[in-house]
Design a protein around this motif. Structure first.
Motif, PDB file in Angstrom:
ATOM      1  N   GLY A 188      98.227  32.351  55.020  1.00 61.86           N
ATOM      2  CA  GLY A 188      98.832  31.953  56.291  1.00 61.86           C
ATOM      3  C   GLY A 188      99.049  30.454  56.354  1.00 61.86           C
ATOM      4  O   GLY A 188      98.213  29.677  55.895  1.00 61.86           O
ATOM      5  N   THR A 189     100.162  30.028  56.934  1.00 66.72           N
ATOM      6  CA  THR A 189     100.469  28.598  57.045  1.00 66.72           C
ATOM      7  C   THR A 189     101.184  28.326  58.363  1.00 66.72           C
ATOM      8  O   THR A 189     102.112  29.048  58.731  1.00 66.72           O
ATOM      9  CB  THR A 189     101.370  28.121  55.895  1.00 66.72           C
ATOM     10  N   GLN A 190     100.716  27.281  59.056  1.00 67.66           N
ATOM     11  CA  GLN A 190     101.408  26.779  60.241  1.00 67.66           C
ATOM     12  C   GLN A 190     101.332  25.259  60.236  1.00 67.66           C
ATOM     13  O   GLN A 190     100.420  24.680  59.639  1.00 67.66           O
ATOM     14  CB  GLN A 190     100.750  27.288  61.534  1.00 67.66           C
ATOM     15  N   VAL A 191     102.283  24.626  60.902  1.00 73.28           N
ATOM     16  CA  VAL A 191     102.168  23.195  61.160  1.00 73.28           C
ATOM     17  C   VAL A 191     101.042  22.993  62.174  1.00 73.28           C
ATOM     18  O   VAL A 191     100.919  23.749  63.138  1.00 73.28           O
ATOM     19  CB  VAL A 191     103.494  22.630  61.705  1.00 73.28           C
ATOM     20  N   TYR A 192     100.209  21.991  61.938  1.00 73.95           N
ATOM     21  CA  TYR A 192      99.032  21.776  62.787  1.00 73.95           C
ATOM     22  C   TYR A 192      99.417  21.523  64.247  1.00 73.95           C
ATOM     23  O   TYR A 192     100.343  20.772  64.544  1.00 73.95           O
ATOM     24  CB  TYR A 192      98.219  20.585  62.270  1.00 73.95           C
ATOM     25  N   GLN A 193      98.697  22.172  65.122  1.00 72.77           N
ATOM     26  CA  GLN A 193      98.795  21.941  66.556  1.00 72.77           C
ATOM     27  C   GLN A 193      97.491  22.418  67.190  1.00 72.77           C
ATOM     28  O   GLN A 193      96.713  23.132  66.580  1.00 72.77           O
ATOM     29  CB  GLN A 193      99.979  22.712  67.152  1.00 72.77           C
ATOM     30  N   GLU A 194      97.252  21.996  68.411  1.00 73.85           N
ATOM     31  CA  GLU A 194      96.054  22.446  69.109  1.00 73.85           C
ATOM     32  C   GLU A 194      96.174  23.938  69.444  1.00 73.85           C
ATOM     33  O   GLU A 194      97.263  24.461  69.650  1.00 73.85           O
ATOM     34  CB  GLU A 194      95.871  21.648  70.417  1.00 73.85           C
ATOM     35  N   ASN A 195      95.023  24.619  69.464  1.00 74.38           N
ATOM     36  CA  ASN A 195      94.974  26.040  69.843  1.00 74.38           C
ATOM     37  C   ASN A 195      95.907  26.905  68.987  1.00 74.38           C
ATOM     38  O   ASN A 195      96.853  27.526  69.474  1.00 74.38           O
ATOM     39  CB  ASN A 195      95.337  26.204  71.329  1.00 74.38           C
ATOM     40  N   LYS A 233      92.224  23.081  58.288  1.00 76.17           N
ATOM     41  CA  LYS A 233      93.281  22.072  58.349  1.00 76.17           C
ATOM     42  C   LYS A 233      93.434  21.411  56.992  1.00 76.17           C
ATOM     43  O   LYS A 233      92.445  21.041  56.356  1.00 76.17           O
ATOM     44  CB  LYS A 233      92.956  21.015  59.412  1.00 76.17           C
ATOM     45  N   ALA A 234      94.667  21.291  56.519  1.00 74.36           N
ATOM     46  CA  ALA A 234      94.966  20.622  55.251  1.00 74.36           C
ATOM     47  C   ALA A 234      96.167  19.720  55.480  1.00 74.36           C
ATOM     48  O   ALA A 234      97.308  20.185  55.508  1.00 74.36           O
ATOM     49  CB  ALA A 234      95.252  21.639  54.158  1.00 74.36           C
ATOM     50  N   GLY A 235      95.909  18.429  55.658  1.00 76.61           N
ATOM     51  CA  GLY A 235      96.991  17.521  56.004  1.00 76.61           C
ATOM     52  C   GLY A 235      97.525  17.868  57.380  1.00 76.61           C
ATOM     53  O   GLY A 235      96.770  17.999  58.339  1.00 76.61           O
ATOM     54  N   ASN A 236      98.845  18.065  57.485  1.00 76.45           N
ATOM     55  CA  ASN A 236      99.422  18.439  58.775  1.00 76.45           C
ATOM     56  C   ASN A 236      99.716  19.936  58.850  1.00 76.45           C
ATOM     57  O   ASN A 236     100.486  20.391  59.689  1.00 76.45           O
ATOM     58  CB  ASN A 236     100.699  17.636  59.043  1.00 76.45           C
ATOM     59  N   LEU A 237      99.066  20.720  57.960  1.00 73.82           N
ATOM     60  CA  LEU A 237      99.190  22.172  57.971  1.00 73.82           C
ATOM     61  C   LEU A 237      97.833  22.815  58.206  1.00 73.82           C
ATOM     62  O   LEU A 237      96.789  22.197  57.978  1.00 73.82           O
ATOM     63  CB  LEU A 237      99.769  22.683  56.643  1.00 73.82           C
ATOM     64  N   VAL A 238      97.851  24.054  58.661  1.00 70.95           N
ATOM     65  CA  VAL A 238      96.618  24.825  58.819  1.00 70.95           C
ATOM     66  C   VAL A 238      96.783  26.184  58.157  1.00 70.95           C
ATOM     67  O   VAL A 238      97.891  26.706  58.028  1.00 70.95           O
ATOM     68  CB  VAL A 238      96.229  25.014  60.304  1.00 70.95           C
ATOM     69  N   HIS A 239      95.633  26.742  57.697  1.00 66.35           N
ATOM     70  CA  HIS A 239      95.608  28.046  57.045  1.00 66.35           C
ATOM     71  C   HIS A 239      94.419  28.842  57.582  1.00 66.35           C
ATOM     72  O   HIS A 239      93.528  28.285  58.223  1.00 66.35           O
ATOM     73  CB  HIS A 239      95.458  27.895  55.523  1.00 66.35           C
ATOM     74  N   ILE A 240      94.400  30.133  57.293  1.00 63.56           N
ATOM     75  CA  ILE A 240      93.236  30.955  57.604  1.00 63.56           C
ATOM     76  C   ILE A 240      92.358  31.014  56.358  1.00 63.56           C
ATOM     77  O   ILE A 240      92.853  31.265  55.261  1.00 63.56           O
ATOM     78  CB  ILE A 240      93.622  32.396  58.007  1.00 63.56           C
ATOM     79  N   LYS A 241      91.055  30.818  56.557  1.00 68.96           N
ATOM     80  CA  LYS A 241      90.146  30.739  55.416  1.00 68.96           C
ATOM     81  C   LYS A 241      88.916  31.610  55.632  1.00 68.96           C
ATOM     82  O   LYS A 241      88.399  31.718  56.748  1.00 68.96           O
ATOM     83  CB  LYS A 241      89.710  29.287  55.209  1.00 68.96           C
ATOM     84  N   THR A 242      88.443  32.239  54.567  1.00 67.80           N
ATOM     85  CA  THR A 242      87.179  32.976  54.554  1.00 67.80           C
ATOM     86  C   THR A 242      86.364  32.489  53.356  1.00 67.80           C
ATOM     87  O   THR A 242      86.895  32.385  52.246  1.00 67.80           O
ATOM     88  CB  THR A 242      87.421  34.494  54.411  1.00 67.80           C
ATOM     89  N   GLU A 341     110.198  32.540  56.515  1.00 70.46           N
ATOM     90  CA  GLU A 341     109.568  32.217  55.234  1.00 70.46           C
ATOM     91  C   GLU A 341     110.238  30.985  54.614  1.00 70.46           C
ATOM     92  O   GLU A 341     109.567  30.142  54.026  1.00 70.46           O
ATOM     93  CB  GLU A 341     109.650  33.409  54.274  1.00 70.46           C
ATOM     94  N   TRP A 342     111.554  30.894  54.745  1.00 74.88           N
ATOM     95  CA  TRP A 342     112.253  29.698  54.278  1.00 74.88           C
ATOM     96  C   TRP A 342     111.716  28.460  54.989  1.00 74.88           C
ATOM     97  O   TRP A 342     111.428  27.441  54.367  1.00 74.88           O
ATOM     98  CB  TRP A 342     113.756  29.820  54.512  1.00 74.88           C
ATOM     99  N   GLN A 343     111.569  28.549  56.315  1.00 74.85           N
ATOM    100  CA  GLN A 343     111.099  27.397  57.084  1.00 74.85           C
ATOM    101  C   GLN A 343     109.675  27.019  56.691  1.00 74.85           C
ATOM    102  O   GLN A 343     109.320  25.834  56.689  1.00 74.85           O
ATOM    103  CB  GLN A 343     111.164  27.704  58.592  1.00 74.85           C
ATOM    104  N   GLU A 344     108.861  28.007  56.338  1.00 73.40           N
ATOM    105  CA  GLU A 344     107.502  27.703  55.890  1.00 73.40           C
ATOM    106  C   GLU A 344     107.533  26.856  54.622  1.00 73.40           C
ATOM    107  O   GLU A 344     106.766  25.905  54.474  1.00 73.40           O
ATOM    108  CB  GLU A 344     106.702  28.985  55.645  1.00 73.40           C
TER     109      GLU A 344
END
Length: 357
Positions: A188-195, A233-242, A341-344
């Motif tokens: 999973g990948t998103q640009v970092y933001q609160e909540n 959080k990794a730089g300005n991106l976030v992922h789901i981690k286990t 997916e392209w935008q990711e």
């Protein structure tokens, strides 16, 4: 802050590159120490059975397993104070290439179709961006990576017979110390933001990775512990981690376990062999060392003990004569939307481009 010792290390880095001698310089996640492994000759050493000692650099398809051997190298360590600057990153203007976009979206749609046809449950598809960087500065770029990604594994690897690679990423393939195994599932990948809110597609993708790792290691480990998924959080991106921990059975060897884990569903897909075959047939380019793995093999420089600490080579680039090859990808499931997916991949490419300008 660059200390006198780190000036020497960076000078060694520049000198080895000028002389076309192999080296690896790296900083582990959240560490304030840079390690440099500088090979004394230009020979190409390969890993055979994972009992070797040194810095490993392996390709996606496992056909190239390169080693900078500890007994043929000088090892330097130095303190380096990093200050995270990614909250104020430069805005990189993206020039959209219509052919690249349409080609990648078609690739993604083919992956979705294959999933719906039952060929696999997930596949990770990628693309390569190539562009000119005439004023590329090796040391300055590496220092920018260190500053931008203090929580990541940041590296620069060079071998005249392999190429010049740089990257910064947070996914650990495996750590083994005294039969204690640690690994992680990241997706999973998103640009970092609160909540941050994760969509069902992204949660399912991350669960694929977790299940693959725990099920594949069954019979090789015992007393497995799995954390709850959380946002990383990794730089300005976030992922789901286990986080995953286990005891390595005495009858298990490192080569077997790495063969099971690599490539993980986070860079390949699930089931692994079906997804890998699709990637090799459909992506249309050679990933080389992108989505391979690298790091310390039977070597702990700081503690001077026999331990292994390997990372997945995800957010990376290869430099060839002031030309940058940048690699980005994303996980595809039945719920994927090609445009998203392209935008990711665009978002991921921006995080690396900021250190080049």
């Amino acid at each position: 802050m660059i200390t006198d010792d780190s000036v020497v290390l960076f000078q060694k880095m520049e000198g080895h590159f000028r002389l076309q001698l192999p080296f690896a310089v790296y900083n582990k996640p959240n560490a304030k120490k840079i390690i440099g492994v500088f090979q004394d000759n230009d020979l190409l050493y390969r890993i055979e059975d994972f009992t070797e000692v040194g810095f490993a650099f392996a390709s996606f398809n496992s056909e190239e397993m390169i080693l900078i051997p500890g007994n043929q190298s000088q090892i330097f360590t130095t303190d380096f104070e990093v200050k995270q600057v990614t909250d104020n990153v430069k805005t990189i203007e993206e020039i959209e290439v219509s052919d690249a976009k349409s080609d990648f979206m078609l690739l993604v749609q083919n992956g979705i179709d294959a999933i719906q046809n039952g060929e696999f449950a997930k596949v990770v598809l990628s693309r390569k961006e190539t562009f000119s960087c005439p004023e590329f500065d090796l040391v300055a770029t590496f220092q920018k990576l260190l500053q931008a990604y203090p929580t990541a594994f940041t590296y620069c690897f060079f071998h005249p017979k392999v190429g010049l690679w740089l990257g910064a990423f947070s996914e650990q393939l495996i750590q083994v110390k005294q039969k204690k195994l640690r690994t992680m599932a990241v997706a999973g990948t998103q640009v970092y933001q609160e909540n941050v809110i994760w969509e069902p597609k992204e949660k399912a993708e991350q669960q694929f990775v977790t299940d693959f790792i725990t099920e594949s290691l069954h019979g090789y480990v015992s007393d497995t512990k799995v954390s709850e998924p959380y946002t990383m959080k990794a730089g300005n991106l976030v992922h789901i981690k286990t986080d995953i921990e286990a005891d390595l059975n005495h009858s298990s060897d490192l080569k077997e376990v790495i063969k099971i884990l690599h490539p993980t569903p986070a860079v390949c897909g699930f089931p692994k062999e079906n997804a890998k075959a699709f990637i090799l047939n459909q992506e249309g380019y050679d990933r080389e060392f992108y989505s391979g793995f690298l790091g310390e093999l039977n070597l702990d420089v700081e503690k001077n003990e026999n331990s292994t600490d390997l990372y997945v080579n995800l957010r990376c680039m290869k430099i060839e004569n002031n030309t940058v090859n940048l690699y980005v990808g994303c996980g595809i499931t039945k719920d994927s939307i090609p445009e998203k997916e392209w935008q990711e991949t665009v978002n991921k490419s921006k995080t690396m481009k900021q250190v080049l300008y």
